[in-house]
Scaffold this motif. Structure first.
Motif: not given
Length: 450
Positions: A278, A281-282, A285-286, A299, A301-304
């Motif tokens: 996580k 992945i953050y 995404s930055r 982008e 997203n780990v929740f995907s």
């Protein structure tokens, strides 16, 4: 005193015991007949597992029994289920992340573009499963390689079904000769029934049993090549994919070290690995990333990734482990341990393999360890504990959902690798199982090489 008495009550002949057994059998039937009724296997498993303990709770309430013992056993069961549940949760999230980063489609392209046929791919995936599972555990290995299968050819059942069975058998056989290759071997090791190197002596029986089954299965694999066009676009791992692969390896190592060194549950190390993913992945995404053609990547997203995991597989495990835990609490799983003195440890330990395929190898092995049956003198006892480790691990392959690896593959190859499709070729697994036991007998009982 009531709680103490409740701990020794055999509830198998009471109304709650009989009704619970009926519920389990009916639930098992609908799990096995998933193709016929089109009911996802998680539904009957979850219904049976939760209902059995509701009935047990009602029995305690109606008879004025102290529920503290029941509450204590439920807490133990929840911890056991949570360990498997969250282990799967993290493994599946990583797999979805690698799918998103085109790791498996790239592997598929590299294999198929070389002109490998279905049969060669069958052997490659089987060998990978056998030698990865002792390190990464059988379930994670089966999930990864079943994903590879579906990316090679998502429609050819003549290739997918034998290959799926091959991966399940190879993963379970590979996990049998490593202390942390399967939950059952881990249980035996932690209980002090064998040292680390003792499990390595099971390698000949495991590898020969798998090879025989794989050879027989390979006869059913089509002698052709997967669809591939010369103008097919080359697949490359997307940005971050290689790092995620490395993080997955670190996560598996963290799970092993958590249990072996830190005395924490294996799933604790897996959740730590999820936290690292996580964070990575953050960071991704930055940053603005571009693919090989200079196009800006969307982008991440780990929740995907989490949204795509096989939730029905997770719920199936919860339900089936709860149901079997209920039968164990009622006293049903204790009966077979009394057979050791009547039929001898060798015969019963071989039978454990068949029982583990039907019930699930984890609670069966738990029942064996808790009852601590007489396996004979020390030298003979060591050989017998290695036998039951082998049969409980390999025996789970006899039925599609008899092992964690099989359930995982059923989830990945939904509608393709099913109970009925497995049963049609289950005789090949049985032949391999007999070979494994025969090799154990020759090595341990005749040559005394252990």
């Amino acid at each position: 005193m009531a709680a103490e008495a409740a701990m020794h009550i055999d509830l198998t002949t009471t109304w709650v015991g009989i009704l619970s057994l009926i519920i389990f059998v009916v639930g098992y039937y609908f799990i096995a007949a998933e193709d016929k009724y089109h009911i996802n296997k998680a539904k009957p498993a979850l219904f049976a597992g939760t209902l059995i303990f509701v009935l047990i709770g009602l029995y305690y309430a109606f008879n004025g029994l102290d529920g503290s013992h029941l509450h204590h056993e439920i807490e133990i069961l929840i911890v056991e289920i949570a360990g498997i549940f969250f282990f799967l949760y993290v493994a599946m999230t990583y797999i979805e992340a690698m799918i998103d980063r085109k790791v498996f489609s790239t592997l598929r392209y590299n294999l198929v573009s070389k002109g490998y046929g279905y049969r060669k791919l069958f052997w490659i995936t089987g060998l990978l499963a056998f030698f990865i599972s002792p390190i990464a555990d059988n379930l994670t290995t089966a999930l990864i390689l079943s994903t590879v299968l579906i990316t090679i050819d998502a429609r050819n059942k003549e290739f997918l079904v034998p290959s799926a069975i091959n991966i399940v058998v190879a993963a379970n056989a590979g996990g049998a000769w490593s202390p942390f290759g399967d939950i059952t071997t881990l249980m035996v090791w932690v209980d002090g029934k064998g040292d680390f190197v003792d499990f390595l002596y099971l390698f000949p029986a495991a590898v020969l049993g798998w090879f025989v089954t794989a050879f027989l299965l390979s006869r059913f694999v089509p002698d052709a090549t997967p669809p591939f066009h010369s103008d097919e676009k080359e697949e490359k791992i997307a940005p971050g994919g290689k790092v995620i692969m490395a993080l997955f390896a670190v996560t598996i190592a963290s799970a092993v070290l958590s249990h072996q060194v830190l005395h924490l549950p294996a799933m604790w190390g897996m959740m730590f690995g999820l936290a690292i993913l996580k964070l990575y992945i953050y960071r991704m995404s930055r940053e603005v990333r571009y693919d090989s053609e200079g196009v800006e990547c969307p982008e991440v997203n780990v929740f995907s990734f989490i949204a795509k995991i096989e939730n029905d597989t997770l719920l199936f495990f919860f339900g089936i482990l709860a149901a079997v835990g209920g039968l164990h609490f009622l006293g049903f799983l204790e009966y077979f341990t009394a057979l050791y003195s009547q039929f001898g440890p060798t015969a019963v330990n071989i039978g454990v393999g068949f029982l583990s395929a039907v019930v699930d190898n984890v609670p069966v092995m738990s029942a064996v360890l808790k009852s601590s049956p007489d396996m004979g003198p020390d030298f003979e006892a060591h050989a017998q504990w290695m036998l039951v480790t082998l049969t409980a691990g390999v025996g789970g392959s006899l039925i599609s959902f008899g092992s964690a690896a099989g359930v995982g593959v059923m989830g990945k190859l939904h509608g393709i690798y099913t109970f009925s499709s497995h049963i049609k070729l289950a005789w090949t697994v049985l032949v391999g199982y007999i070979v494994s036991v025969a090799v154990w007998f020759l090595q341990f009982e005749v040559l005394h090489l252990h």
